[in-house]
Design an enzyme around this catalytic site. Structure first.
Site, PDB file in Angstrom:
ATOM      1  N   GLY A  85      39.502  29.339  50.897  1.00  0.00           N
ATOM      2  CA  GLY A  85      40.717  29.249  50.113  1.00  0.00           C
ATOM      3  C   GLY A  85      41.352  30.610  49.942  1.00  0.00           C
ATOM      4  N   GLY A  86      42.340  30.701  49.047  1.00  0.00           N
ATOM      5  CA  GLY A  86      43.054  31.947  48.866  1.00  0.00           C
ATOM      6  C   GLY A  86      42.175  33.060  48.339  1.00  0.00           C
ATOM      7  N   TYR A  87      41.118  32.719  47.641  1.00  0.00           N
ATOM      8  CA  TYR A  87      40.225  33.717  47.067  1.00  0.00           C
ATOM      9  C   TYR A  87      39.265  34.286  48.115  1.00  0.00           C
ATOM     10  CZ  TYR A  87      36.703  35.616  43.827  1.00  0.00           C
ATOM     11  OH  TYR A  87      35.830  36.427  43.165  1.00  0.00           O
ATOM     12  N   GLY A  88      38.812  33.428  49.016  1.00  0.00           N
ATOM     13  CA  GLY A  88      37.832  33.843  50.012  1.00  0.00           C
ATOM     14  C   GLY A  88      37.134  32.641  50.594  1.00  0.00           C
ATOM     15  N   LYS A  89      35.814  32.742  50.812  1.00  0.00           N
ATOM     16  CA  LYS A  89      35.040  31.666  51.416  1.00  0.00           C
ATOM     17  C   LYS A  89      33.872  31.268  50.521  1.00  0.00           C
ATOM     18  CE  LYS A  89      36.061  32.483  56.315  1.00  0.00           C
ATOM     19  NZ  LYS A  89      35.481  32.644  57.666  1.00  0.00           N
ATOM     20  N   VAL A  90      33.387  30.053  50.776  1.00  0.00           N
ATOM     21  CA  VAL A  90      32.185  29.557  50.094  1.00  0.00           C
ATOM     22  C   VAL A  90      31.117  29.310  51.152  1.00  0.00           C
ATOM     23  CG1 VAL A  90      31.206  27.791  48.605  1.00  0.00           C
ATOM     24  CG2 VAL A  90      33.570  28.470  48.308  1.00  0.00           C
ATOM     25  N   ASP A 128      43.104  24.178  35.221  1.00  0.00           N
ATOM     26  CA  ASP A 128      43.310  23.730  36.604  1.00  0.00           C
ATOM     27  C   ASP A 128      42.522  22.443  36.885  1.00  0.00           C
ATOM     28  OD1 ASP A 128      44.580  23.948  39.052  1.00  0.00           O
ATOM     29  OD2 ASP A 128      42.984  25.141  39.951  1.00  0.00           O
TER      30      ASP A 128
END
Length: 956
Positions: free
Chosen positions: A643-648, A758
């Site tokens: 996502g916009g934050y990074g990866k999981v 959210d």
């Protein structure tokens, strides 16, 4: 005087180190007592911090032991009463340790939070303590394959949350307990789905009171006991039943005429009893696969018509049941038929198998009957046929194969073939795996208590089982390279028996965490075999090839010295460091204060909790190297979302716990102070309907959050059909209730209270029981005591779920979450996106509603998967609640506490228990995955800011 002070300081320091250096002192003492009671405990059970040092088989939450899983560890010894000290323990699995003996201590009843008690395949003996009925949270009770004796404790009837009850293969005696005015009984277990009591010494009658129409039972297994009397007619009331085994008892009298009400039963075993009366009529049991009524004393009966009408039938066994007359040719044309055994009866006339017999038919055993002729057909049936001791074979000179004495084969020399490779020669005790790699496999035996097939020569069924096993191990991130099955056999109990070998990945042997994880998947019924294999249990062999193991004697003799030495040595070291560093600390104090302004982690020692460092409650500080190792170097194979934050990334801790590691990418990271605030906030959040924070990493330029791993993905994926999980009305109600309870906790019980900001279907995750868990706190805001009414803040959230009042005023309140939850409720019943093709779900549902009509005239908008044919009870009230939540004014919306109560009322209206589990396991899910291979979608666990312009807001 100075030396005396030094001695006093040393003694005090030792005491402080011993007391404060042991998170959960009570649990530590109990673990040491357990370690001293048992032999062969894991060699890394050293030191004074079992939680921080990740002792094998031990899982902690908030520095308290919550899980002990030590299957197949070669443990020997007995359990002592010290086990009562584990007051937070939820799972105890000591399966497959044959050296565990003696009684189960009555103090086990003190473990009030225990939900899984699994002691399969040990050597425990003595009576099952009555105190087990005090474990009100118990969901799994598996004590099978031991030597427990005495009666079944009536107190088990108090376990209202029990899903799985397996007491099979013991030496239990006495009658089956049912309730009366003075005592509980098993008839009270209306939510339990599994009664497994086979292979004991139970006596007396099966009480008629045991069964009722409001029970949820799917398995009733009472085979191989000493039960007498009639089969109670109340059995026919339990219409959820799928497998019934009453064989190998002393049951008598006629079979109840209402047995054919059990239209979901696929396996029916009534053989080897003393049943009388007519052969029961099974017409209408259209999913019946396997019928065995052999060796009873039924009345002389013509071949029943239902023999030829059961289109799902694979196996018909009616040996010694006084059948007479000619066998209809239609019997052999049932499309799934594999085996027909009608020997030792009075069947007569001409045998005609016909030309449209089942292509799967492998065995017809009609020996010792009165059949006078056999009609051969060109190109007809040519598999195994036994007509020995019939008149057709008694003519002089008959040499047909079907007239030659033979014994049908009940085993097959099956072994998993190599996977497109050539087996390699291996040294010592190593074995070549299906992938042609030498290793020390973990071995054991799988027992299937009621398979729906009888043709063991169909090797494709074992291939499907092998794939299912491998998929289960992979899903749980276990270090398994491949699995091998061999020697399929039907034993004397009519169980299908298979040898299992599990091969390690990336090494030639398993460590203890790997063995414990594999054992738990099999002992806890986490692995769900293909449906045609039916209920199973596993018995693991001792594993003697652990990586890096040390001898028990070395471990035992050194553990006490290590603990004392570490305590004393550590104390001296602490004193020296304090004396040596005091001057330097004072000199650097001013510089550190300035440094903390820019980096709040500069003086952060995560093992301490003082000053301005984050005040953590259970979250662990991981090093970058640890998370790199746990995620296999952040490999693509472990990438489960972005996502916009990074990866999981999916990871597995040394304890065997699965985690989801959320790793920020460069450019999207928060400032140190914000990151510190977030993890400090999340570490305080602990609720079964909220995704738990396991730990974090703020090192080497990295920001990572480590969450518990939720296996069944987001609610969004299930509503869209991507996960393959079918959500009918009951499940949706339970999911709505779980999400509401999680949100209520954040608003009312978290300290400080939290506004999520959210709430959406991508941020509701579903665990293995389909319990809802609120996730992703990237946009969450704590409510201070002074700002309890609202927080003025920049507008953030997700289009379609955003509270219009919050957008217009920029004043965030708890009612903003309530608005988003109302949109989520509408999404639950329609399975539509909040904004779809420019249309807003709130407006669309409102415009379609007509309260004067059935289901508010919303038939065209409701998701068909809900099951409209059943007229979902309470749906209108559910819609009313949703629209109360999305009122324009926040003051007009209910609180989340009121929302929870209303959903509970709706569930009760639908005849549901609001406090029951969402689903038993994944086994109850319907449908197959449609490309679903991880639980985190592109948006899962990631939050997005949205400072929406008025034009976009109006589009809602």
């Amino acid at each position: 005087m100075g030396s005396r002070i030094l001695v006093v300081l040393l003694v005090v320091s030792v005491q402080i180190l011993v007391l404060t250096g042991q998170p959960g002192n009570q649990d530590y003492a109990a673990l040491i007592a357990l370690k001293n009671q048992l032999q062969n405990t894991p060699p890394n059970w050293v030191g004074s911090d079992p939680c921080g040092k990740s002792w094998d088989g031990i899982v902690c939450t908030n520095s308290r032991v919550t899980s002990i899983t030590l299957s197949s560890m070669n443990l020997t010894g007995q359990l002592s009463g010290d086990i009562l000290s584990f007051l937070e323990l939820q799972t105890l699995d000591l399966s497959y340790n044959k050296g565990l003996t003696g009684p189960l201590p009555p103090s086990i009843g003190n473990l009030k939070k225990l939900s899984n008690l699994i002691l399969v395949g040990c050597s425990f003996s003595g009576p099952i303590p009555d105190t087990i009925g005090s474990l009100q949270q118990l969901v799994f009770l598996s004590l099978n394959s031991n030597s427990f004796n005495g009666p079944i404790p009536p107190s088990i009837g108090n376990l209202s949350n029990l899903y799985w009850l397996d007491l099979a293969d013991n030496k239990l005696s006495g009658t089956i307990p049912v309730s009366n005015e003075n005592s509980p009984g098993l008839d009270m277990l209306i939510h339990t789905k599994h009664f497994h009591f086979g292979k004991n010494q139970l006596s007396g009658q099966i009480p008629s009171q045991l069964f009722s129409s409001n029970m949820a039972l799917i398995h009733v297994l009472f085979e191989s006991n000493n039960l007498i009397g009639n089969i109670p007619p109340t059995l026919g009331l339990v219409q959820t039943l799928e497998v019934v085994r009453l064989d190998r008892n002393l049951l008598s009298g006629p079979v109840p005429s209402n047995l054919n009400n059990l239209t979901h039963v696929s396996e029916l075993h009534l053989s080897n009893n003393r049943l009388t009366g007519p052969v029961p009529n099974l017409t209408g049991m259209n999913v019946l696969n396997y019928v065995d009524m052999s060796n009873n004393t039924f009345e002389l009966t013509n071949v029943p018509p239902w023999f030829s009408t059961l289109q799902s039938l694979t196996t018909l066994m009616m040996e010694r049941t006084k059948l007479q007359g000619q066998i209809p040719v239609a019997l052999f044309s049932s499309p799934q038929l594999q085996t027909v055994i009608l020997s030792n009866n009075q069947l007569n006339g001409t045998l005609d198998i016909g030309s449209s017999y089942s292509s799967q038919l492998q065995l017809i055993d009609l020996q010792k009957n009165l059949i006078s002729a056999f009609t051969r057909r060109v190109g007809g049936y040519n598999n195994e046929l036994i007509l020995v001791d019939n008149p057709v074979c008694q003519e002089t000179g008959v040499t047909e194969n079907y007239c030659i004495s033979q014994q049908s084969n009940s085993s097959v020399e099956y072994s998993t073939p190599p996977n497109h490779c050539l087996p390699v020669p291996c040294s010592s005790n190593q074995i070549s795996s299906p992938n042609c790699r030498c290793a020390y496999p973990y071995t054991g035996t799988l027992f299937f208590r009621a398979p729906s097939f009888s043709n063991l020569g169909n090797l494709s069924i074992f291939t499907s089982l092998q794939k299912s096993l491998m998929l289960s191990f992979q899903t749980h991130q276990l270090p398994v390279d491949s699995v091998s099955l061999s020697n399929a056999t039907k034993n004397s109990d009519d169980y299908l028996v298979l040898n299992l070998k599990v091969f390690p990945s990336g090494q030639d042997s398993f460590n203890r965490a790997g063995i414990s994880g594999i054992g738990f998947v099999l002992s806890n019924q986490t692995f769900k075999p293909p449906r045609n294999f039916g209920p199973f249990f596993f018995n693991g062999d001792p594993y003697g090839y652990f990586e890096g193991g040390v001898s028990t004697s070395t471990k035992k003799s050194s553990s006490t010295g290590i603990i004392i030495g570490a305590a004393v040595g550590g104390s001296v070291l602490v004193l020296l460091l304090l004396l040596a560093g005091f001057y330097a600390f004072c000199q650097k104090r001013r510089a550190e204060r300035a440094t903390k302004e820019n980096n709040p982690f500069a003086s952060w020692d995560s093992t301490k909790g003082s000053g301005d460092v984050p005040q953590l409650k259970g979250a662990r500080c991981f090093s970058f190297e640890e998370l790199k190792k746990f995620t296999n170097n952040f490999s693509e194979a472990n990438d489960i979302g972005s996502g916009g934050y990074g990866k999981v990334y999916r990871g597995i801790l040394p304890s065997g716990q699965l985690v989801a590691v959320k790793r920020a990418q460069q450019g999207s990271m928060q400032g140190g102070l914000e990151f510190k605030t977030e993890i400090e906030l999340l570490s305080r959040v602990h609720h079964k309907n909220v995704v738990g924070l396991v730990g974090f990493c703020f090192k080497q330029g990295e920001q990572m959050l480590v969450y518990e791993y939720i296996p069944n993905g987001t609610l969004k994926e299930s509503l869209s059909g991507k996960s393959g999980i079918r959500l009918e009305w009951i499940r949706r109600l339970r999911i709505a209730l779980g999400a509401a309870r999680g949100l209520q906790y954040l608003h009312d019980l978290a300290n400080p209270p939290i506004i999520h900001r959210d709430i959406k279907s991508n941020n509701i995750l579903l665990d293995e029981h389909l319990n809802a868990k609120v996730a992703d706190f990237g946009l969450s805001k704590p409510m201070s005591d002074t700002g309890r009414s609202h927080v003025t803040t920049q507008v953030k959230g997700t289009m379609g779920y955003l509270d219009p009042e919050y957008y217009m005023t920029q004043q965030l309140t708890e009612k903003s979450d309530v608005y988003s939850f109302g949109v989520l409720l509408l999404e639950l019943i329609t399975a539509r996106n909040p904004i779809e093709k420019g249309k807003y779900i709130v407006r669309e549902v409102r415009q379609s509603m007509d309260k004067a009509k059935n289901l508010y005239n919303l038939h065209g908008m409701l998701d068909p998967t809900i099951g409209l044919g059943t007229q979902p009870k309470g749906l209108e009230k559910f819609v009313d609640l949703a629209f109360r939540c999305v009122e324009e004014s926040g003051a007009a919306r209910p609180t989340m506490s009121e929302v929870v109560k209303e959903i509970e009322n709706i569930m009760q209206l639908a005849g549901l228990n609001p406090n029951a589990e969402s689903a038993s396991t994944s086994a109850s899910y319907e449908g197959e995955s449609k490309g679903f291979d991880h639980p985190y979608s592109n948006e899962g666990l990631f939050a997005y800011s949205a400072a929406f312009p008025p034009s976009k807001l109006e589009a809602q």
